[in-house]
Scaffold this motif. Structure first.
Motif, PDB file in Angstrom:
ATOM      1  N   PRO A   1       0.953  -1.121  -0.058  1.00  0.00           N
ATOM      2  CA  PRO A   1      -0.145   0.030  -0.005  1.00  0.00           C
ATOM      3  C   PRO A   1       0.809   1.344  -0.022  1.00  0.00           C
ATOM      4  O   PRO A   1       0.565   2.196  -0.577  1.00  0.00           O
ATOM      5  CB  PRO A   1      -0.793   0.014   1.185  1.00  0.00           C
ATOM      6  N   ALA A   2       1.885   1.210   0.702  1.00  0.00           N
ATOM      7  CA  ALA A   2       2.937   2.366   0.816  1.00  0.00           C
ATOM      8  C   ALA A   2       3.487   3.129  -0.462  1.00  0.00           C
ATOM      9  O   ALA A   2       3.940   3.886  -0.581  1.00  0.00           O
ATOM     10  CB  ALA A   2       3.932   1.997   1.980  1.00  0.00           C
ATOM     11  N   VAL A   3       3.478   2.085  -1.373  1.00  0.00           N
ATOM     12  CA  VAL A   3       4.095   2.527  -2.582  1.00  0.00           C
ATOM     13  C   VAL A   3       3.152   2.658  -3.809  1.00  0.00           C
ATOM     14  O   VAL A   3       3.456   2.419  -5.113  1.00  0.00           O
ATOM     15  CB  VAL A   3       5.332   1.438  -3.137  1.00  0.00           C
ATOM     16  N   LEU A   4       1.624   2.354  -3.519  1.00  0.00           N
ATOM     17  CA  LEU A   4       0.725   2.656  -4.648  1.00  0.00           C
ATOM     18  C   LEU A   4       0.858   3.954  -5.308  1.00  0.00           C
ATOM     19  O   LEU A   4       1.111   4.982  -4.687  1.00  0.00           O
ATOM     20  CB  LEU A   4      -0.715   2.155  -4.193  1.00  0.00           C
ATOM     21  N   THR A   5       0.497   4.113  -6.647  1.00  0.00           N
ATOM     22  CA  THR A   5       0.265   5.234  -7.272  1.00  0.00           C
ATOM     23  C   THR A   5      -0.894   6.053  -7.298  1.00  0.00           C
ATOM     24  O   THR A   5      -1.922   5.300  -6.505  1.00  0.00           O
ATOM     25  CB  THR A   5       0.701   5.237  -8.847  1.00  0.00           C
ATOM     26  N   ALA A   6      -1.027   7.502  -7.416  1.00  0.00           N
ATOM     27  CA  ALA A   6      -2.427   8.119  -7.078  1.00  0.00           C
ATOM     28  C   ALA A   6      -3.315   7.471  -8.161  1.00  0.00           C
ATOM     29  O   ALA A   6      -4.440   7.300  -7.586  1.00  0.00           O
ATOM     30  CB  ALA A   6      -2.098   9.483  -7.398  1.00  0.00           C
ATOM     31  N   ALA A   7      -3.083   6.950  -9.402  1.00  0.00           N
ATOM     32  CA  ALA A   7      -3.895   6.449 -10.199  1.00  0.00           C
ATOM     33  C   ALA A   7      -4.349   4.913  -9.706  1.00  0.00           C
ATOM     34  O   ALA A   7      -5.525   4.677  -9.796  1.00  0.00           O
ATOM     35  CB  ALA A   7      -3.106   5.980 -11.319  1.00  0.00           C
ATOM     36  N   GLN A   8      -3.357   4.318  -8.826  1.00  0.00           N
ATOM     37  CA  GLN A   8      -3.968   3.214  -8.272  1.00  0.00           C
ATOM     38  C   GLN A   8      -4.769   3.409  -6.951  1.00  0.00           C
ATOM     39  O   GLN A   8      -5.906   2.515  -6.880  1.00  0.00           O
ATOM     40  CB  GLN A   8      -2.499   2.123  -7.841  1.00  0.00           C
ATOM     41  N   TRP A   9      -4.742   4.478  -6.334  1.00  0.00           N
ATOM     42  CA  TRP A   9      -5.384   4.625  -4.955  1.00  0.00           C
ATOM     43  C   TRP A   9      -6.956   4.912  -5.608  1.00  0.00           C
ATOM     44  O   TRP A   9      -8.100   4.751  -5.157  1.00  0.00           O
ATOM     45  CB  TRP A   9      -5.112   5.884  -4.389  1.00  0.00           C
ATOM     46  N   GLN A  10      -6.993   5.812  -6.775  1.00  0.00           N
ATOM     47  CA  GLN A  10      -7.903   6.165  -7.547  1.00  0.00           C
ATOM     48  C   GLN A  10      -8.741   4.873  -8.217  1.00  0.00           C
ATOM     49  O   GLN A  10     -10.156   4.943  -7.969  1.00  0.00           O
ATOM     50  CB  GLN A  10      -7.815   7.065  -8.900  1.00  0.00           C
ATOM     51  N   LYS A  11      -7.963   3.954  -8.509  1.00  0.00           N
ATOM     52  CA  LYS A  11      -8.689   2.657  -8.962  1.00  0.00           C
ATOM     53  C   LYS A  11      -9.541   2.082  -8.040  1.00  0.00           C
ATOM     54  O   LYS A  11     -10.643   1.543  -7.996  1.00  0.00           O
ATOM     55  CB  LYS A  11      -7.916   2.015  -9.906  1.00  0.00           C
ATOM     56  N   LEU A  12      -8.706   1.942  -6.675  1.00  0.00           N
ATOM     57  CA  LEU A  12      -9.225   1.147  -5.839  1.00  0.00           C
ATOM     58  C   LEU A  12     -10.477   1.577  -5.123  1.00  0.00           C
ATOM     59  O   LEU A  12     -11.550   1.349  -4.828  1.00  0.00           O
ATOM     60  CB  LEU A  12      -8.137   1.178  -4.571  1.00  0.00           C
ATOM     61  N   ALA A  13     -10.541   3.165  -5.057  1.00  0.00           N
ATOM     62  CA  ALA A  13     -11.621   3.983  -4.646  1.00  0.00           C
ATOM     63  C   ALA A  13     -12.906   3.694  -5.533  1.00  0.00           C
ATOM     64  O   ALA A  13     -14.050   3.508  -5.124  1.00  0.00           O
ATOM     65  CB  ALA A  13     -11.472   5.628  -4.528  1.00  0.00           C
ATOM     66  N   HIS A  14     -12.625   3.723  -6.837  1.00  0.00           N
ATOM     67  CA  HIS A  14     -13.535   3.729  -7.815  1.00  0.00           C
ATOM     68  C   HIS A  14     -14.363   2.079  -7.713  1.00  0.00           C
ATOM     69  O   HIS A  14     -15.587   2.010  -7.699  1.00  0.00           O
ATOM     70  CB  HIS A  14     -13.066   3.661  -9.141  1.00  0.00           C
ATOM     71  N   THR A  15     -13.474   1.326  -7.431  1.00  0.00           N
ATOM     72  CA  THR A  15     -13.945  -0.183  -7.072  1.00  0.00           C
ATOM     73  C   THR A  15     -15.026  -0.301  -6.070  1.00  0.00           C
ATOM     74  O   THR A  15     -15.851  -0.877  -5.883  1.00  0.00           O
ATOM     75  CB  THR A  15     -12.688  -1.193  -7.094  1.00  0.00           C
TER      76      THR A  15
END
Length: 435
Positions: free
Chosen positions: A321-335
């Motif tokens: 989790p500590a190295v996820l990109t902003a785009a990955q966090w956005q995708k997780l939030a969308h899911t």
């Protein structure tokens, strides 16, 4: 002495019988019930607590093919005021924060016992183990042929008949759709039946999550179009999704008028918008720094549920989790806010709380009398009206029974001659049914 026959000893039938006896004390009122005892399904309502009404009754909280026809009928039910009627019988009730009304004792058995007490006081005959076979009409009234508990054939004649034989939901309680088939045989137009207020099977259920519950907003979609949204607790099962909010959505899956490509989307964080949720996730990763993907969900979601959402977002268990990109966090939030479940079908009749579809509402008048057949009534779950969870179905059942019972009492007492079977509208058949 006028005779009134009630076919079915469930909620609607018992209310109809007592209302008829109260309105016409000189009438002979008889209930024919197929089960060994009346009110079997009533005893199971509200998980045995009998959620018998709701303070928020409104037409939009019912499922029917004809909302315009529902309004005057629901007005008649509301005017009958089943809750006030129950209180006059001696039932003390309580209302919860959601407007659901229960007997103060929290016991469905007490509601049934109270009804049976008053039925006995009004000398209503309750005959159990009776299976209705045939209903026929003549100028002098109606004749109902049935099989007794002992297996013999018997015929009773009546000035008025109220059909309260239920729908197809809950076969374990003795229902099998006979009431609706009976209405169709009498010439009534019937909307297709479907299991209503039931869990949903999914094409790809998350079996590993079976038994886990989560607060969510559940939306029913037809493709990309949102049809309805319900908030509440979702239960994951080995076949799909359950919980009251899911069951509410099942009412919109009517054959012929429901979505062609139904899907459910779960929003596991409905109070937070997607952008804010992505930021929340990134901040939470810092708070749980050094942990695994599973540890990331501590304080947010059930870990097993969280890991499944993580995977659905295309992330791997090895992703830190500590190295996820902003785009990955956005995708997780969308899911997490648009978790989609497709290939939906309602569960079986056994799991359904009520029956969707039934005798078309325009087939009865404002007294629930079958048009063209004076003295013949259809009430309760037999009709194309299914309520939302929370006491709406029992409000309809008890209320339609009260309206029909009072009208039947007036009809029988007036002693009006019934027309010959050929006299009603051309669409009507001579009422009869052989099982």
């Amino acid at each position: 002495m006028p005779n009134i026959l009630i076919l079915g000893g469930g909620a609607a039938g018992l209310a109809a019988a007592l209302a008829a006896a109260q309105s016409a004390p000189a009438a002979q009122v008889i209930v024919l019930e197929r089960n060994p005892k009346p009110g079997k399904k009533l005893l199971a309502t509200g998980n045995g607590r009998c959620n018998l009404d709701n303070t928020g009754i409104a037409p939009e909280l019912y499922f029917t093919a004809d909302p315009a026809a529902l309004r005057p009928l629901l007005d008649a039910v509301n005017t009958a005021d089943p809750l006030r009627w129950f209180r006059a019988l001696g039932l003390y009730t309580r209302t919860d924060e959601a407007g659901r009304v229960y007997p103060y004792s929290n016991q469905a058995a007490d509601v049934l016992a109270l009804l049976e007490h008053h039925l006995a006081q009004h000398h209503v005959q309750l005959r159990t183990g009776c299976t209705v076979r045939t209903l026929s009409q003549s100028r002098s009234g109606y004749a109902v042929q049935f099989e007794t508990a002992e297996g013999s054939a018997e015929t009773l004649r009546a000035d008025a008949v109220i059909c309260a034989m239920g729908g197809e939901a809950g076969p374990q309680f003795g229902t099998d759709g006979f009431g609706t088939r009976f209405a169709a045989q009498c010439g009534g137009r019937v909307e297709p039946l479907y299991p209503c207020l039931t869990a949903l099977q999914c094409a790809k259920p998350r079996k590993a999550l079976a038994g886990i519950r989560a607060k969510a907003a559940a939306s029913l979609l037809d493709g990309a179009r949102v049809l309805a949204c319900e908030n509440g607790e979702v239960q994951f099962t080995d076949y799909g999704l359950s919980g009251i909010c899911i069951m509410q959505l099942s009412g919109l899956l009517a054959p012929g008028r429901g979505p062609k490509a139904p899907a459910v989307e779960l929003d596991l964080f409905p109070a937070v918008d997607e952008t804010a949720l992505a930021s929340l996730f990134a901040a939470h990763a810092a708070q749980t720094a050094g942990g695994s993907a599973a540890d990331f969900w501590l304080g947010l979601l059930n870990q097993k549920l969280g890991r499944t959402v993580w995977s659905a977002a295309g992330l791997q268990d090895s992703d830190a989790p500590a190295v996820l990109t902003a785009a990955q966090w956005q995708k997780l939030a969308h899911t997490a806010k648009h978790w989609r479940f497709e290939g939906l079908t309602p569960c079986s009749w056994k799991q359904a709380q009520t029956t969707g579809g039934g005798l078309a509402l325009r087939e009865v008048d404002q007294h629930f009398q079958f048009k063209g057949c004076p003295g013949l009534y259809f009430v309760g779950e037999t009709l194309d009206c299914a309520g939302s969870c929370g006491g709406f179905n029992l409000h309809w059942a008890f209320g339609s029974g009260l309206v029909a019972g009072r009208s039947a009492a007036g009809h029988a007492a007036a002693g009006r001659a019934l027309p010959k079977a050929s006299a009603p509208a051309k669409s009507r058949k001579k009422p009869h049914k052989q099982k």
